[in-house]
Scaffold this motif. Structure first.
Motif, PDB file in Angstrom:
ATOM      1  N   LYS A  36       0.917  -1.225  -0.145  1.00 49.73           N
ATOM      2  CA  LYS A  36      -0.122  -0.009  -0.155  1.00 49.73           C
ATOM      3  C   LYS A  36       0.670   1.138  -0.031  1.00 49.73           C
ATOM      4  O   LYS A  36       0.654   2.157  -0.636  1.00 49.73           O
ATOM      5  N   ARG A  37       2.079   1.196   0.595  1.00 50.01           N
ATOM      6  CA  ARG A  37       2.719   2.326   0.952  1.00 50.01           C
ATOM      7  C   ARG A  37       4.222   2.241   0.960  1.00 50.01           C
ATOM      8  O   ARG A  37       4.610   1.000   1.529  1.00 50.01           O
ATOM      9  N   GLY A  38       5.112   2.891   0.400  1.00 47.72           N
ATOM     10  CA  GLY A  38       6.636   2.528   0.940  1.00 47.72           C
ATOM     11  C   GLY A  38       7.259   4.109   0.981  1.00 47.72           C
ATOM     12  O   GLY A  38       6.838   4.957   0.761  1.00 47.72           O
ATOM     13  N   GLU A  39       8.077   3.747   2.066  1.00 52.37           N
ATOM     14  CA  GLU A  39       8.935   5.157   2.517  1.00 52.37           C
ATOM     15  C   GLU A  39      10.344   4.662   3.010  1.00 52.37           C
ATOM     16  O   GLU A  39      10.774   3.595   3.665  1.00 52.37           O
ATOM     17  N   GLY A  40      11.485   5.121   2.222  1.00 59.84           N
ATOM     18  CA  GLY A  40      12.739   4.638   2.285  1.00 59.84           C
ATOM     19  C   GLY A  40      12.807   3.408   2.190  1.00 59.84           C
ATOM     20  O   GLY A  40      12.318   2.824   1.083  1.00 59.84           O
ATOM     21  N   CYS A  41      13.556   2.701   2.880  1.00 58.29           N
ATOM     22  CA  CYS A  41      13.669   1.100   2.615  1.00 58.29           C
ATOM     23  C   CYS A  41      12.646   0.162   3.257  1.00 58.29           C
ATOM     24  O   CYS A  41      12.796  -0.919   3.294  1.00 58.29           O
ATOM     25  N   HIS A  42      11.349   0.953   3.559  1.00 58.56           N
ATOM     26  CA  HIS A  42      10.399   0.089   4.037  1.00 58.56           C
ATOM     27  C   HIS A  42       9.044   0.237   3.222  1.00 58.56           C
ATOM     28  O   HIS A  42       8.882   1.087   2.618  1.00 58.56           O
ATOM     29  N   VAL A  43       8.271  -0.939   3.170  1.00 57.86           N
ATOM     30  CA  VAL A  43       7.064  -1.126   2.649  1.00 57.86           C
ATOM     31  C   VAL A  43       5.971  -1.320   3.482  1.00 57.86           C
ATOM     32  O   VAL A  43       6.285  -1.975   4.646  1.00 57.86           O
ATOM     33  N   TYR A  44       4.813  -1.020   3.331  1.00 57.31           N
ATOM     34  CA  TYR A  44       3.773  -1.216   4.365  1.00 57.31           C
ATOM     35  C   TYR A  44       2.511  -1.958   3.501  1.00 57.31           C
ATOM     36  O   TYR A  44       2.205  -1.504   2.443  1.00 57.31           O
ATOM     37  N   SER A  46      -1.188  -4.240   2.885  1.00 56.46           N
ATOM     38  CA  SER A  46      -2.488  -3.522   3.056  1.00 56.46           C
ATOM     39  C   SER A  46      -3.136  -3.690   4.428  1.00 56.46           C
ATOM     40  O   SER A  46      -4.037  -3.148   4.845  1.00 56.46           O
ATOM     41  N   GLU A  47      -2.498  -4.703   5.283  1.00 56.02           N
ATOM     42  CA  GLU A  47      -2.709  -4.882   6.576  1.00 56.02           C
ATOM     43  C   GLU A  47      -1.900  -3.864   7.470  1.00 56.02           C
ATOM     44  O   GLU A  47      -1.724  -4.008   8.700  1.00 56.02           O
ATOM     45  N   ASN A  48      -1.192  -2.949   6.900  1.00 55.32           N
ATOM     46  CA  ASN A  48      -0.584  -2.005   7.534  1.00 55.32           C
ATOM     47  C   ASN A  48       1.023  -2.726   8.156  1.00 55.32           C
ATOM     48  O   ASN A  48       1.619  -1.991   9.124  1.00 55.32           O
ATOM     49  N   LYS A  49       1.039  -3.809   7.973  1.00 58.37           N
ATOM     50  CA  LYS A  49       2.308  -4.555   8.261  1.00 58.37           C
ATOM     51  C   LYS A  49       3.625  -3.841   7.714  1.00 58.37           C
ATOM     52  O   LYS A  49       3.652  -3.877   6.392  1.00 58.37           O
ATOM     53  N   ARG A  50       4.875  -3.570   8.511  1.00 61.12           N
ATOM     54  CA  ARG A  50       5.887  -2.838   7.874  1.00 61.12           C
ATOM     55  C   ARG A  50       6.865  -3.910   7.527  1.00 61.12           C
ATOM     56  O   ARG A  50       7.138  -4.971   8.316  1.00 61.12           O
ATOM     57  N   TYR A  51       7.374  -3.839   6.195  1.00 60.69           N
ATOM     58  CA  TYR A  51       8.654  -4.769   6.019  1.00 60.69           C
ATOM     59  C   TYR A  51       9.740  -4.145   5.564  1.00 60.69           C
ATOM     60  O   TYR A  51       9.733  -2.900   4.889  1.00 60.69           O
TER      61      TYR A  51
END
Ligand code: KE4
Length: 425
Positions: A36-44, A46-51
């Motif tokens: 759903k969203r990416g920021e820097g080296c992280h992605v989120y 659809s359940e808002n879990k960060r990877y």
């Protein structure tokens, strides 16, 4: 919305629920994660879990997600209109930047995908040499143009398909396949088809069967065979361009391609790819010459803006080097932990890209045949899912490369290595 609900919705309207097969997790099992969203080296998801993201859109996001100057540049450009179907200054700027970067390129043509770039490169080689046959390597993937879907890597390797349905035999009859890193077979092909081979297309670092580095002399050997037989050496740097080294793997290995294909990073996450070479070759391309290639959105202003912002930021002193250092730190850490746990792996990196093979037994993978024999895909799937559970997103296939961005910090790498320690089972 939950990933699983999104996936069942997607499967009602999109084949396999995805717009590119490797995203479907068929290589590792389970339900694909919807981002759903990416920021820097992280992605989120659809359940808002960060990877922490090691796929990075399969290479383009070398600066990380939503890099401010890239986003800003896209917004500013979009405000002036999204496409004209006419030349713009932006495409000249990006062309000048890439021509200045690559010794082997003085003319370049933008297209919208790596597939288009390699398909056009083959047509150009055939137009320039007036020959039909092409040599490619098993396990190399150059996109999904018919004549290149012979023993390809990436999604075809993941789904263990040797080529594809719907590709008529006559479309691949001029495609000759050799094992990667094997100059003898290439030599034999030139002897078997004297004066018929237009060129060789190669991934200078193979990133579509996992990561396989070229043996010393492999690339120089290909170059001299091409020179000896009047064929062209095409380097598919769609993945390795601005990833394996600056500006490309050919620079690092000191072997200039006759035609270079670029993509991914040069679009900064938007659909941009290109093929280029010396003027005498590129003058074959319409409207200058008889080789036709065209595209409604080629050189699209948004893609050019994103590509310019990305490459300019990447070329700033220390940016690439720090991403490459993080990549090496990750690979060395994985190697060390696997050795401690006596788990046979082949973990390697080049610049900001890396590969991780779990092996059925100790051995070395230097081509696709080795990979198919030695890779323990089962063990990779378990590793992948454990890492996903712990919040680290690796490639959903044992036959893909991984990527690190300039946004990955030492802390991120340490956290990932802590997770690797738990996932190396
Ligand atoms: P595209 O047509 O997907 O833009 O580029 C094809 C291509 C060409 N050459 C090389 C060396 C490539 O790696 C690729 C595409 N790479 C894959 C990942 N291994 C794209 C991921 C996908 O197919 O979804």
């Amino acid at each position: 919305m939950r990933n699983s609900d999104l996936y069942s919705r997607a499967c009602q309207v999109i084949p396999g629920g995805v717009n590119s097969p490797v995203r479907a997790f068929q290589g590792v099992g389970g339900t694909p994660v919807f981002m759903k969203r990416g920021e820097g080296c992280h992605v989120y998801d659809s359940e808002n879990k960060r990877y922490t993201d090691y796929v990075l859109s399969w290479g383009p996001l070398v600066l990380g997600h939503a890099y401010p100057s890239v986003v800003e540049s896209i917004i500013q450009t979009a405000r002036l209109g999204t496409s004209f179907g006419a030349p713009t200054e932006l495409e000249v700027e990006l062309a000048e930047l890439l021509v200045n970067q690559f010794e082997s390129i003085d003319r370049i043509r933008f297209v919208n995908s790596g597939t288009e770039a390699t398909m056009s490169a083959l047509r150009l080689a055939r137009a320039y040499t007036q020959r039909d046959k092409i040599i490619k390597f098993s396990g190399n993937y150059h996109g999904h143009a018919d004549m290149l879907l012979a023993q390809a890597g990436s999604g075809l390797a993941t789904l263990s398909m040797s080529s594809s349905a719907g590709v008529p035999e006559k479309s691949v009859q001029d495609t000759l396949v050799a094992p990667y890193n094997n100059l003898d077979v290439v030599r034999e092909l030139f002897s078997a088809y004297p004066g018929q081979i237009a060129g060789i297309i190669v991934e200078p670092v193979a990133g579509n069967m996992g990561l396989v580095l070229p043996k010393p002399e492999f690339l120089t050997g290909l170059k001299s065979l091409c020179e000896q037989h009047g064929a062209l050496l095409m380097m598919d740097e769609v993945m390795t361009g601005f990833r394996a080294a600056l500006p490309g793997a050919q620079t690092y290995f000191g072997v200039d391609a006759d035609i270079t294909c670029l993509g991914k990073v040069i679009g900064g996450g938007l659909p941009v790819a290109a093929y280029g070479g010396k003027r005498k070759i590129m003058e074959q391309v319409a409207p200058l010459g008889p080789m036709y290639q065209a595209g409604t959105l080629s050189g699209n202003p948004l893609g050019m803006a994103a590509g310019l912002a990305t490459v300019r930021a990447l070329l700033k002193p220390g940016v690439f080097e720090s991403a490459a250092a993080r990549c090496e730190q990750l690979v060395l850490g994985i190697r060390e932990m696997a050795a401690q746990k006596k788990i046979p792996v082949q973990a390697s990196s080049m610049g900001t890209m890396f590969g991780l093979y779990f092996l059925k037994e100790p051995g070395e993978i230097s081509n696709y045949e080795d990979a198919k024999k030695l890779v323990d895909s089962e063990r990779y799937s378990k590793f992948f899912h454990k890492m996903l559970e712990l919040g680290h997103y690796f490639a959903p296939s044992a036959f893909e490369a991984g990527f690190v961005s300039a946004a990955h910090t030492e802390k991120d790498i340490h956290e990932t290595l802590d997770a690797v320690c738990q996932a190396l089972l």
